[in-house]
Structures are given as C-alpha cells and as structure tokens.
Design a protein around this motif. Structure first.
Motif, short mmCIF file in Angstrom:
data_model
loop_
_atom_site.label_atom_id
_atom_site.label_comp_id
_atom_site.label_asym_id
_atom_site.label_seq_id
_atom_site.Cartn_x
_atom_site.Cartn_y
_atom_site.Cartn_z
N PHE A 51 -46.25 -25.45 -61.79
CA PHE A 51 -46.69 -25.89 -60.46
C PHE A 51 -48.16 -25.52 -60.30
CE2 PHE A 51 -47.36 -25.82 -55.90
CZ PHE A 51 -46.80 -27.03 -55.55
N LEU A 53 -51.62 -25.31 -58.36
CA LEU A 53 -52.29 -25.33 -57.06
C LEU A 53 -53.72 -25.83 -57.26
CD1 LEU A 53 -50.86 -22.01 -55.67
CD2 LEU A 53 -50.63 -24.23 -54.55
N ALA A 56 -55.03 -24.26 -51.20
CA ALA A 56 -54.19 -23.18 -50.66
C ALA A 56 -54.61 -21.84 -51.26
CB ALA A 56 -52.71 -23.47 -50.91
N MET A 57 -55.91 -21.62 -51.33
CA MET A 57 -56.44 -20.42 -51.99
C MET A 57 -55.86 -19.16 -51.35
SD MET A 57 -60.39 -19.55 -52.82
CE MET A 57 -60.91 -18.05 -53.64
N GLY A 58 -55.41 -18.26 -52.21
CA GLY A 58 -54.76 -17.03 -51.76
C GLY A 58 -53.26 -17.13 -51.70
N GLY A 59 -52.72 -18.31 -51.98
CA GLY A 59 -51.28 -18.51 -51.81
C GLY A 59 -50.45 -18.45 -53.08
N MET A 62 -47.74 -15.52 -53.32
CA MET A 62 -46.62 -15.65 -52.39
C MET A 62 -45.76 -16.86 -52.71
SD MET A 62 -46.41 -13.06 -50.45
CE MET A 62 -45.24 -13.57 -49.21
N LEU A 63 -46.39 -17.92 -53.21
CA LEU A 63 -45.59 -19.06 -53.65
C LEU A 63 -44.68 -18.62 -54.79
CD1 LEU A 63 -46.72 -22.68 -53.72
CD2 LEU A 63 -45.39 -21.83 -55.64
N GLY A 182 -49.82 -33.34 -55.24
CA GLY A 182 -48.89 -32.25 -54.96
C GLY A 182 -47.47 -32.72 -54.71
#
Lengths: 198, 172
Positions: A51, A53, A56-59, A62-63, A182
């Motif tokens: 997956f 990215l 969504a920087m910083g995510g 947590m994803l 996405g």
C-alpha cells in the motif's frame, strides 16, 4: 544546491537497503510512506500486498497499526522516511500503548527532506528516532549503519514489533512511479486479502 | 457511574454497524463510549496523541477488512484536515463522532473559533456532516451515518451538539 553534511549522515544506498527488506516478501503486508520510500519499494516489483502512500504525510505508521489490528495473523511492515516519521512522531507513543506484536517500522533515515531540496531534517540536527521510539515504550529498537546490520534486521522486521532506523546516504535516485490511484490500490489490496463487500 | 441512555444507544449502534476499532482523543462527552469500547472484548480502543492519527488508523483498519470510528471533540477537527485526503483519495469509508465545543453555553473562548469552523471545515475537506441536537435522534443518526460511510465508502462526521452533551461546567 546541496546542503552541508548532516550530524549523522549515513552511508547506505537506499535502493540496496530496500532490496534487502523486500527480498522474498512472501505475504508480508507493506505500507510505504510518501516520497522516496514509496518509489524504493515500488520499483522492486509492484504487488497487491503493497500500500503506497503518496500523501497523508505522518500517517504511515498509524495506517500500519490499523492494518495490524485488523489482520492480527499477518505481518505488517511500514517502510518510511525520517521526515514522514517525524511528522507522525506521536504515533510512536500511540502504537506502543496499543501494542501490536505483528507490526514493525523501518525508517530509511537520510537526515533530510529529500523531496523538497534536501533540507536537513531533525534527525540530521538533534533528534534520534530510535531513542524516541524507546522512550515511547517500544521494547525492540535498532539502528543499522551497514549492510550486515540491515541483513540482520530483515528477519526481525518480519517477526518482532521492532522499530528500526537505517542510516542511508542522501543520494537522490531516479524516480519510480508505482500506482498512485489510491482507490485502485485500496481495492486491490482488500481483494488480495479476500475481503469482499456486498 | 450513571450514563445518559442515548450514549448507551450510540454504542449499540456502533456495535450493530460492526465497528471493532475505536480511536479516540478523549472528551468528557465521549467518556461513556470510550469506557464501553475498552470494556468490550470484541472492540479495540486506541488512545491517540492527535486526532489525525485516527484517520490513518481507520484507513489501515479498512484495508485489513475491519471498521473503525474516530471519537474527538471539535477542537481536534482542525488537526485532521490534510489526513482527510486519505479516505477521500482512496474512496474509503470514514466515520467520526465529534462532540461540539464553542457553541451552547461555552465558558472557554479558546474553543469558539474551531467550534464555529468545524462544520464548514469538514465539508470543505470532503466529509459529509450530520448534526445531532436531540437525545432521541442521536443513535439513529449514528446508525444511518455508519451505513452511509461503510456501505457507500464516504467520509461522514456526526456532530454531537454542545446542547446535547451539556456545556462543560467550570468551577472556580
């Protein structure tokens, strides 16, 4: 315009590092942080268990946690850069508190914001992400500075809740463009896991 | 600890919608839901350092075939804006329950700007916004919003008005 050396410039080639981390991936679920980590992993072979990215920087971390909680029998590996990890630094506390034995994070740390002109990041100035993770409650942490150490990390990243920093050099590599739709990547990833909505 | 009936029914609605992962930045108005989520063996409650973590958490859960909700107060909505590009771009569901501050009987002026901006900020970021003002409506609104989010793959926020949850009382 190049920046002066950072406090802790690494020597490793990011593409060689990524090739080791992704060698024989099996059914490993991989999440990549935006920028070069997405290109590094994508060029090693697009796969439905990746997956990517593109924002969504910083995510990314947590994803990875959400995925690890939803798929407790699968291994999840987040591969991201120092700038992306710094923006989500609080998630190191959230993940440690939640506890996800099937989640590991590898930070490709070039001590720079490579996509935007190679400005020094905090890891090139004063911050040590491995220490941050340990202070947040990660019990398994590591920093790799040579390829032997990266090789040693590879099986651990697929078996432990490990937070690893890998010191890479600041060389810019040719871009590789994995899918950036996405919705397509999401649907492909879910179908690959056998998730069917009706 | 006695909880208003409508909050218990909101939790029932989340269970009925098969929500299994609950990310939250605490708010007094969500205290019952947070406690109930921690107590439910079929749910995983995740405390967050900042609200946008919950959007990425929910995206990962969806990728892995599970459903999540984010509980926050209106001041946290501003922390979420760029991360909302994740469910919007990836056509993923996203469900958040937002307790409102800065409106009905607010004591703290620092809560007013983000409380005032919350519905428009969410809408501008591509989130469908519903607002619950009456106790009898809340659980049904959460159930319908969960269906909209998870069945139609849409980001949805349900705002719990400050009149509904009761203005926070400060005692000097």
């Amino acid at each position: 315009m190049s920046q002066p050396p950072a406090r802790n410039d690494g020597t490793l080639d990011r593409r060689e590092v990524a090739a080791v981390l992704m060698r024989d991936p099996g059914d490993l679920l991989v999440v990549t942080g935006l920028g070069a980590a997405t290109y590094d992993v994508g060029m090693l072979g697009d796969r439905e268990q990746n997956f990517y990215l593109w924002g969504a920087m910083g995510g990314a971390a947590m994803l990875g946690l959400g995925l690890a909680l939803a798929q407790p029998k699968r291994r999840v590996l987040v591969i991201t850069g120092d700038g992306e990890m710094l923006m989500g630094m609080g998630s190191l506390a959230s993940i440690a508190a939640a506890g996800a034995p099937n989640l590991a994070i590898a930070v490709l740390d070039n001590a720079r914001f490579g996509e935007t002109g190679s400005q020094h990041s905090h890891t090139g100035l004063t911050t040590d992400l491995e220490s941050v993770a340990a202070a947040c409650g990660w019990t398994a942490t590591a920093t790799a500075r040579d390829m032997a150490a990266v090789e040693a990390l590879r099986p651990r990243l697929r078996a432990e809740p490990l937070f690893a920093v890998i010191r890479i050099n600041a060389d810019e590599k040719p871009r590789f463009i994995p899918p950036r739709d996405g919705a397509y990547v999401t649907e492909r990833f879910r179908r690959g896991l056998g998730i069917v909505e009706n | 600890m006695q909880h208003p009936t409508w909050q218990a029914r909101v939790f029932d609605a989340l269970q009925a919608a098969h929500v299994t992962i609950v990310g939250y930045v605490p708010d007094a108005g969500h205290a019952h839901l947070i406690q109930a989520a921690h107590a439910d063996p079929d749910m995983t409650a995740v405390v967050l350092t900042t609200e946008e973590e919950g959007i990425a958490l929910a995206a990962g859960a969806w990728l892995g075939g599970q459903r999540a909700v984010l509980l926050m107060q209106s001041s946290g909505v501003g922390n979420c804006i760029n991360m909302l590009s994740l469910p919007v771009t990836c056509r993923m569901p996203f469900l958040t329950l937002v307790t409102m501050r800065g409106e009905w009987g607010e004591f703290n002026p620092w809560q007013v700007p983000m409380g005032t901006a919350t519905p428009r900020v969410l809408a501008q970021a591509g989130v469908h916004v519903r607002r619950a003002d009456r106790p009898d409506d809340v659980a049904e609104m959460v159930a319908a919003s969960a269906a909209l989010a998870f069945d139609s793959h849409i980001p949805v926020a349900v705002l719990f008005s400050q009149r509904l949850i009761g203005a926070k009382v400060f005692v000097k």
